[in-house]
Design a protein around this motif. Structure first.
Motif, PDB file in Angstrom:
ATOM      1  N   ARG A   1      -8.785   0.613  -8.892  1.00 16.33           N
ATOM      2  CA  ARG A   1      -8.179  -0.623  -8.426  1.00 16.33           C
ATOM      3  C   ARG A   1      -7.124  -1.120  -9.412  1.00 16.33           C
ATOM      4  O   ARG A   1      -7.205  -0.850 -10.614  1.00 16.33           O
ATOM      5  CB  ARG A   1      -9.243  -1.720  -8.232  1.00 16.33           C
ATOM      6  CG  ARG A   1     -10.226  -1.410  -7.098  1.00 16.33           C
ATOM      7  CD  ARG A   1     -11.283  -2.508  -6.955  1.00 16.33           C
ATOM      8  NE  ARG A   1     -12.180  -2.212  -5.845  1.00 16.33           N
ATOM      9  CZ  ARG A   1     -11.991  -2.613  -4.592  1.00 16.33           C
ATOM     10  NH1 ARG A   1     -10.921  -3.354  -4.305  1.00 16.33           N
ATOM     11  NH2 ARG A   1     -12.846  -2.303  -3.640  1.00 16.33           N
ATOM     12  N   THR A   2      -6.148  -1.851  -8.892  1.00 17.02           N
ATOM     13  CA  THR A   2      -5.203  -2.582  -9.722  1.00 17.02           C
ATOM     14  C   THR A   2      -5.281  -4.044  -9.318  1.00 17.02           C
ATOM     15  O   THR A   2      -5.608  -4.365  -8.176  1.00 17.02           O
ATOM     16  CB  THR A   2      -3.765  -2.067  -9.560  1.00 17.02           C
ATOM     17  OG1 THR A   2      -3.379  -2.174  -8.174  1.00 17.02           O
ATOM     18  CG2 THR A   2      -3.650  -0.622  -9.996  1.00 17.02           C
TER      19      THR A   2
ATOM     20  N   ARG B   1       3.449  -0.503  -4.417  1.00 16.96           N
ATOM     21  CA  ARG B   1       2.796  -1.753  -4.782  1.00 16.96           C
ATOM     22  C   ARG B   1       3.520  -2.531  -5.871  1.00 16.96           C
ATOM     23  O   ARG B   1       3.834  -3.721  -5.695  1.00 16.96           O
ATOM     24  CB  ARG B   1       1.351  -1.481  -5.190  1.00 16.96           C
ATOM     25  CG  ARG B   1       0.553  -2.729  -5.485  1.00 16.96           C
ATOM     26  CD  ARG B   1      -0.925  -2.415  -5.632  1.00 16.96           C
ATOM     27  NE  ARG B   1      -1.516  -1.926  -4.391  1.00 16.96           N
ATOM     28  CZ  ARG B   1      -2.799  -1.622  -4.245  1.00 16.96           C
ATOM     29  NH1 ARG B   1      -3.634  -1.736  -5.273  1.00 16.96           N
ATOM     30  NH2 ARG B   1      -3.260  -1.179  -3.092  1.00 16.96           N
TER      31      ARG B   1
ATOM     32  N   PRO C   1      -0.150   2.573  -1.983  1.00 14.61           N
ATOM     33  CA  PRO C   1      -1.372   2.367  -1.187  1.00 14.61           C
ATOM     34  C   PRO C   1      -1.238   2.028   0.319  1.00 14.61           C
ATOM     35  O   PRO C   1      -0.257   2.295   0.851  1.00 14.61           O
ATOM     36  CB  PRO C   1      -2.091   1.256  -1.887  1.00 14.61           C
ATOM     37  CG  PRO C   1      -1.550   1.194  -3.240  1.00 14.61           C
ATOM     38  CD  PRO C   1      -0.139   1.711  -3.121  1.00 14.61           C
TER      39      PRO C   1
ATOM     40  N   LYS D   1      -7.856  -1.416  -4.084  1.00 16.98           N
ATOM     41  CA  LYS D   1      -7.881   0.026  -4.273  1.00 16.98           C
ATOM     42  C   LYS D   1      -6.464   0.599  -4.290  1.00 16.98           C
ATOM     43  O   LYS D   1      -5.632   0.245  -3.457  1.00 16.98           O
ATOM     44  CB  LYS D   1      -8.688   0.694  -3.158  1.00 16.98           C
ATOM     45  CG  LYS D   1     -10.185   0.401  -3.223  1.00 16.98           C
ATOM     46  CD  LYS D   1     -10.934   1.076  -2.087  1.00 16.98           C
ATOM     47  CE  LYS D   1     -12.430   0.778  -2.164  1.00 16.98           C
ATOM     48  NZ  LYS D   1     -13.170   1.391  -1.028  1.00 16.98           N
ATOM     49  N   VAL D   2      -6.251   1.477  -5.238  1.00 18.06           N
ATOM     50  CA  VAL D   2      -4.978   2.171  -5.347  1.00 18.06           C
ATOM     51  C   VAL D   2      -4.869   3.196  -4.222  1.00 18.06           C
ATOM     52  O   VAL D   2      -5.872   3.734  -3.745  1.00 18.06           O
ATOM     53  CB  VAL D   2      -4.872   2.866  -6.720  1.00 18.06           C
ATOM     54  CG1 VAL D   2      -3.622   3.725  -6.829  1.00 18.06           C
ATOM     55  CG2 VAL D   2      -4.899   1.825  -7.833  1.00 18.06           C
ATOM     56  N   THR D   3      -3.654   3.451  -3.794  1.00 19.21           N
ATOM     57  CA  THR D   3      -3.433   4.528  -2.837  1.00 19.21           C
ATOM     58  C   THR D   3      -2.352   5.463  -3.365  1.00 19.21           C
ATOM     59  O   THR D   3      -1.634   5.151  -4.316  1.00 19.21           O
ATOM     60  CB  THR D   3      -2.990   3.990  -1.461  1.00 19.21           C
ATOM     61  OG1 THR D   3      -1.673   3.493  -1.571  1.00 19.21           O
ATOM     62  CG2 THR D   3      -3.919   2.908  -0.963  1.00 19.21           C
ATOM     63  N   GLN D   4      -2.258   6.598  -2.733  1.00 18.50           N
ATOM     64  CA  GLN D   4      -1.181   7.532  -3.057  1.00 18.50           C
ATOM     65  C   GLN D   4      -0.629   8.103  -1.762  1.00 18.50           C
ATOM     66  O   GLN D   4      -1.260   8.020  -0.701  1.00 18.50           O
ATOM     67  CB  GLN D   4      -1.683   8.658  -3.957  1.00 18.50           C
ATOM     68  CG  GLN D   4      -2.696   9.580  -3.303  1.00 18.50           C
ATOM     69  CD  GLN D   4      -3.219  10.648  -4.249  1.00 18.50           C
ATOM     70  OE1 GLN D   4      -3.079  10.533  -5.458  1.00 18.50           O
ATOM     71  NE2 GLN D   4      -3.832  11.680  -3.690  1.00 18.50           N
TER      72      GLN D   4
ATOM     73  N   ARG E   1       3.998   3.051  -7.626  1.00 16.18           N
ATOM     74  CA  ARG E   1       2.653   3.241  -7.087  1.00 16.18           C
ATOM     75  C   ARG E   1       2.729   3.384  -5.585  1.00 16.18           C
ATOM     76  O   ARG E   1       3.771   3.151  -4.985  1.00 16.18           O
ATOM     77  CB  ARG E   1       1.761   2.034  -7.419  1.00 16.18           C
ATOM     78  CG  ARG E   1       1.437   1.922  -8.891  1.00 16.18           C
ATOM     79  CD  ARG E   1       0.405   0.831  -9.124  1.00 16.18           C
ATOM     80  NE  ARG E   1       0.119   0.682 -10.536  1.00 16.18           N
ATOM     81  CZ  ARG E   1      -0.736   1.444 -11.193  1.00 16.18           C
ATOM     82  NH1 ARG E   1      -1.404   2.387 -10.573  1.00 16.18           N
ATOM     83  NH2 ARG E   1      -0.940   1.267 -12.472  1.00 16.18           N
TER      84      ARG E   1
ATOM     85  N   ASP F   1       0.793  -1.213   0.000  1.00 15.24           N
ATOM     86  CA  ASP F   1       0.000   0.000   0.000  1.00 15.24           C
ATOM     87  C   ASP F   1       0.831   1.272   0.000  1.00 15.24           C
ATOM     88  O   ASP F   1       0.288   2.361   0.171  1.00 15.24           O
ATOM     89  CB  ASP F   1      -0.961  -0.016   1.189  1.00 15.24           C
ATOM     90  CG  ASP F   1      -1.965  -1.151   1.074  1.00 15.24           C
ATOM     91  OD1 ASP F   1      -2.480  -1.371  -0.031  1.00 15.24           O
ATOM     92  OD2 ASP F   1      -2.211  -1.840   2.085  1.00 15.24           O
TER      93      ASP F   1
END
Length: 652
Positions: free
Chosen positions: A506-507, A346, A648, A521-524, A646, A343
């Motif tokens: 999502r990925t 990723r 998340p 779910k993607v996060t940043q 990425r 997260d």
């Protein structure tokens, strides 16, 4: 003290054995014949048609005292094609207390089952990603949780034995059954016994504990944000970190059956974990660091340097103990709090974990053992690597506080100073309050600051602060923090998400089924612009000055105690200042003492031992006021920084 030992190269006999295993696995696991040893497992097996089964492993214990030996539930997902061909495969295993009560990952996934009791959804991406690549994934319910017998004892014998027994079963040394109470046995004929354990928080803690038994067949562990000593989860040298003990945590994850049977275990968790912070035999049983010499598995450790749940002392002391015993190891250190690398990094995490397991469990010569030992997040999504960690040139410098032009605003340098500083414990103040007012004379802290640095200064490893203090009351708690004073952009670890923000897209990481999606779910990065950064911290009850058993203090008497500060890796840039702050209660991070003491520091007998790359000479050059040097002298073999692909999060 930091121990900068490189990831151990395996001895000749093990190298030959690894080569032999790789050759055999190339023959048995590759989907087509290969002329050269494979370097990467590929997703050629069906996830949808994978075998999903459950067994109950005999732990050899009767923790719930019901007259029957406890059995722990083990849910398995493995490739059907390899089972038909009789090919034996390695195992990736996550032993957890959270599969039914609370869930795993940023989206709090729980195990789900079909009408026959076979697992449908296995939390996290491990099964989706690795089963098609020729691995089995095993999810173990710790004793006293979900579908397992026994009692949760929070890192003690029952916790560790319930997971170790599964490793034993996978290697033909323990019994398992097809049901929780039946007599029909199940054998793990489908595996070669080579097991890797992984998990975050409590799950990763179990991996540490099982590795510390030296169990045969456990080849590697990947502890994420994991505890190495349960005492250091609840206390810091006698100072309580939480207002509850392990009994609360046990009750949080207990199954209904365990709650009905485990009152005696609960009582022991209360009676043998006194809120005084005294060390007892309960903590000795839950100290894995003392058994680091037994660890035979390699270790890929991941921790957030701003983790205020499982605080960073846990990874620092574990890493140093592994180094002293020559354990093969690798480390990632992020700017996050209690967050899984899935997260915050990723794509790179999935790739690195894939190559790590391929190397450690399949024996593939993919070069990961020749890569830098450490990945360190310098700024949000910007990573650097270090060939060894801490770097070889790291050495502790002894820094001395001195009085300044105003009370409570002192100096920090290499030369011993005399004088005193006084502060009064204020439980309403925190380390961020102290840092924000470092240049002001405030009654709740004593601050000591260098001049602006002429060149960058890298801290790498664990620090100690020795304090000589005279209290006015019979109880006193101490905090010591190191602070980088200067503007920066960091991950906002102090808010919900602990450095990440969860988005809606999502990925996907492997194939999915109707009941088990591989898409998350993607996060940043959640960024914050700051004027200072707390980079390391430690706490203690002054009553523990002489031992791990606290005693009342005599007002007016001077006491000397050494506080252990958390491990870190941080570069204080040129133009910034480095500060040491000594104070009382650190709001929300330790509990206050029963009195409100005023403490007087004897500066001649107070010091900080800080690991700098380049040691005392590097500190002297950085604070000498000369022309800034190139950053390479600070990085000392570090490449980077480079952007992550990425980012998340997870809450537990």
């Amino acid at each position: 003290m930091p121990i900068p030992v490189r990831r151990t190269r395996l001895t000749t006999w093990r190298s030959l054995a690894t080569a032999a295993v790789a050759a055999l696995l190339a023959a048995f696991l590759a989907p087509t014949a290969a002329h050269a040893a494979p370097r990467e497992s590929t997703p050629v097996y069906s996830y949808e048609n994978a075998i999903r089964e459950s067994v109950w492993v005999d732990t050899g214990l009767d923790g719930d005292s019901d007259g029957r030996r406890d059995r722990v539930a083990v849910d398995i997902v493995r490739p059907r094609e390899l089972a038909r061909q009789g090919r034996k495969i390695p195992v990736i295993m996550d032993a957890s207390p959270y599969y039914s009560c609370c869930g795993r990952g940023n989206e709090s996934q729980r195990k789900t089952y079909d009408a026959d009791g076979h697992v449908v959804q296995m939390p996290l991406f491990y099964d989706n990603y690795f089963v098609p690549r020729g691995y089995a994934f095993v999810g173990v319910d710790l004793a006293g949780t979900n579908r397992s017998d026994g009692c949760v004892d929070v890192g003690g014998r029952s916790d560790i034995q319930s997971a170790k027994a599964v490793v034993d079963w996978l290697n033909g040394r323990a019994k398992a059954y097809t049901t929780r109470t039946g007599a029909s046995t199940a054998k793990a004929t489908w595996t070669n016994g080579r097991t890797g354990m992984i998990g975050k928080s409590w799950d990763g803690t179990i991996a540490n504990g099982v590795a510390a038994t030296g169990v045969k067949g456990l080849k590697t562990i990947v502890p994420i944000s994991a505890i190495s000593s349960w005492y250091d989860y609840y206390f810091a040298q006698g100072a309580p970190l939480y207002d509850s003990g392990p009994d609360w945590l046990s009750d949080y994850v207990d199954s209904p059956d365990a709650r009905a049977k485990c009152a005696a275990v609960q009582r022991k968790l209360v009676d043998e974990a006194p809120r005084t912070g005294d060390w007892t035999s309960l903590w000795t049983e839950r100290d894995y660091v003392k058994d680091a010499a037994k660890v035979k598995a390699s270790v890929f450790l991941v921790h957030g340097m701003q983790d205020l749940n499982v605080r960073a002392k846990n990874f620092g002391q574990w890493w140093d103990a592994l180094a002293r015993n020559g354990v093969e190891r690798k480390i990632w250190l992020s700017q996050t709090g209690h967050v899984d690398p899935f997260d915050f990094r990723r794509a790179t995490w999935a790739d690195t974990l894939h190559r790590w397991f391929d190397h450690e469990l399949l024996g593939y010569d993919n070069g990961i053992d020749d890569e830098p030992m450490a990945d360190i997040e310098r700024h949000p999504d910007q990573w650097a690597t270090s060939a060894v960690w801490p770097p070889r040139a790291t050495a502790a410098a002894t820094l001395r506080p001195g009085t300044g032009p105003r009370a409570g605003v002192g100096t920090l340098g290499l030369h011993r100073k005399s004088g005193t500083e006084t502060f009064t414990d204020n439980p309403r103040s925190s380390e961020t309050d102290w840092a924000a007012h470092i240049d002001e004379s405030t009654p709740d802290k004593a601050g000591f600051v260098t001049k602006p640095l002429a060149r960058g200064l890298r801290l790498s490893g664990s620090s100690e602060v020795t304090v000589t203090a005279t209290p006015t009351t019979s109880t006193a708690h101490l905090s010591a923090v190191l602070v980088d004073l200067g503007p920066d952009t960091i991950r906002n670890y102090a808010v919900s998400g602990e450095g990440i923000t969860t988005l809606t897209d999502r990925t996907c990481w492997g194939p999915s089924t109707t009941g088990d999606s591989s898409c998350y779910k993607v996060t940043q990065a959640n960024r914050a612009d700051v004027d200072y950064t707390v980079l390391s911290r430690g706490w203690a009850d002054l009553g523990n000055y002489a031992s791990d058993q606290g005693v009342p203090l005599t007002p007016g008497r001077a006491y000397t105690i050494t506080l252990d500060l958390a491990a870190t890796d941080h570069i204080v840039p040129a133009g910034h200042r480095l500060a040491l702050i000594v104070a009382g209660t650190d709001k929300d991070l330790i509990d206050p003492p029963s009195t409100t003491p005023t403490l007087t520091l004897d500066l001649a007998r107070t010091s900080a031992h800080v690991p700098f790359v380049g040691g005392a000479d590097a500190f002297a050059r950085a604070t000498a006021g000369s022309t800034p040097a190139p950053s390479a002298s600070v990085l000392d073999g570090v490449r980077g920084p480079r952007a992550a692909l990425r980012v998340p999060g997870e809450s537990r």
